[in-house]
Design a protein around this motif. Sequence first.
Motif, PDB file in Angstrom:
ATOM      1  N   LEU A  44      49.893  21.617  36.234  1.00 25.08           N
ATOM      2  CA  LEU A  44      49.720  22.561  37.334  1.00 25.08           C
ATOM      3  C   LEU A  44      48.436  23.374  37.187  1.00 25.08           C
ATOM      4  O   LEU A  44      47.703  23.598  38.162  1.00 25.08           O
ATOM      5  CB  LEU A  44      50.924  23.505  37.416  1.00 25.08           C
ATOM      6  N   LEU A  47      45.455  21.322  38.097  1.00 29.20           N
ATOM      7  CA  LEU A  47      45.373  21.041  39.526  1.00 29.20           C
ATOM      8  C   LEU A  47      44.832  22.222  40.322  1.00 29.20           C
ATOM      9  O   LEU A  47      44.148  22.031  41.335  1.00 29.20           O
ATOM     10  CB  LEU A  47      46.758  20.655  40.070  1.00 29.20           C
ATOM     11  N   PHE A  48      45.126  23.441  39.850  1.00 26.74           N
ATOM     12  CA  PHE A  48      44.833  24.610  40.686  1.00 26.74           C
ATOM     13  C   PHE A  48      43.865  25.617  40.077  1.00 26.74           C
ATOM     14  O   PHE A  48      43.483  26.576  40.751  1.00 26.74           O
ATOM     15  CB  PHE A  48      46.135  25.316  41.053  1.00 26.74           C
ATOM     16  N   GLN A  55      41.412  28.212  31.864  1.00 21.61           N
ATOM     17  CA  GLN A  55      42.713  27.666  31.472  1.00 21.61           C
ATOM     18  C   GLN A  55      43.005  27.961  30.002  1.00 21.61           C
ATOM     19  O   GLN A  55      44.113  28.359  29.647  1.00 21.61           O
ATOM     20  CB  GLN A  55      42.740  26.159  31.733  1.00 21.61           C
ATOM     21  N   TYR A 113      36.235  22.531  47.171  1.00 24.98           N
ATOM     22  CA  TYR A 113      37.415  22.788  46.349  1.00 24.98           C
ATOM     23  C   TYR A 113      37.248  22.270  44.924  1.00 24.98           C
ATOM     24  O   TYR A 113      37.806  22.834  43.981  1.00 24.98           O
ATOM     25  CB  TYR A 113      38.632  22.131  47.006  1.00 24.98           C
ATOM     26  N   THR A 114      36.489  21.219  44.753  1.00 22.42           N
ATOM     27  CA  THR A 114      36.402  20.561  43.442  1.00 22.42           C
ATOM     28  C   THR A 114      35.131  20.880  42.676  1.00 22.42           C
ATOM     29  O   THR A 114      34.785  20.169  41.726  1.00 22.42           O
ATOM     30  CB  THR A 114      36.524  19.032  43.609  1.00 22.42           C
TER      31      THR A 114
END
Length: 250
Positions: A44, A47-48, A55, A113-114
Amino acid sequence: MLDSSNFRRAVKFTMPVFFGYIAVGIPFGLMVVNAGFSWWLALLMSLFIFSGTGQYIAIAFFSSGIAGTNTFMGSLIAILGIEFFIGLRHVFYSLSLIEKYQATGKWKFLLIYTITDETFALVSSCNIPKDAEKGSYLAVISLFDFLYWVLGTLIGAIIGNFIPTGYLNGVDFALTALFVVLMINQIRASQNFIPSLVGILTSIIAVTLSYIEVNGHAILPSQHIILTGLSLGIFVMIFIRQIFQPGEAK
């Protein structure tokens, strides 16, 4: 859409990122499991959260509960503040890619977004084949980079369930090692050691302040070390640019 030759060309262009993301993503997945969280949390987050650094730091915060911050809201504010400064560079990435992402049609949202550090480096330097559709070509590069990181963290998280906990201690050092390598390469490429020196010195100052006590309390609470170091580093770099490069700072 892309024909098969341009598709393969775009994927081949991302191979350096594949090896880098797998190498750093696996330790992150292992770190998540070693911290006592379920494997799906690594998935998760990948992904976000579009910041590998964010992270790693988030898991460290989740594990420690933000030492010295006793409330949920206090912990949330501390995490959001630090993550904001860590991801602030993406704003400048986006600004510099405005022209590159023009006329990309339906792919534009995916491209925005990426955006990551490595994807920015690839996209900003790639030459789009004349017979390739611009939006889909860039989308393949961005999407595969994204999938590489997700794959790396997923592999690490799954493997971590089969490795005894004691053998996973220290895997989070992979991020520190990566930063050292990136710093050395950046210094070699730019021949400018000032940003790295500023980062090291401001970090030392922030850590030192956390050990100095006044009336039984640290000048700088430990949960604010990273945020203070980042803020101080940004301030010093802006100050240096104003003095030595006034024309570029405007």
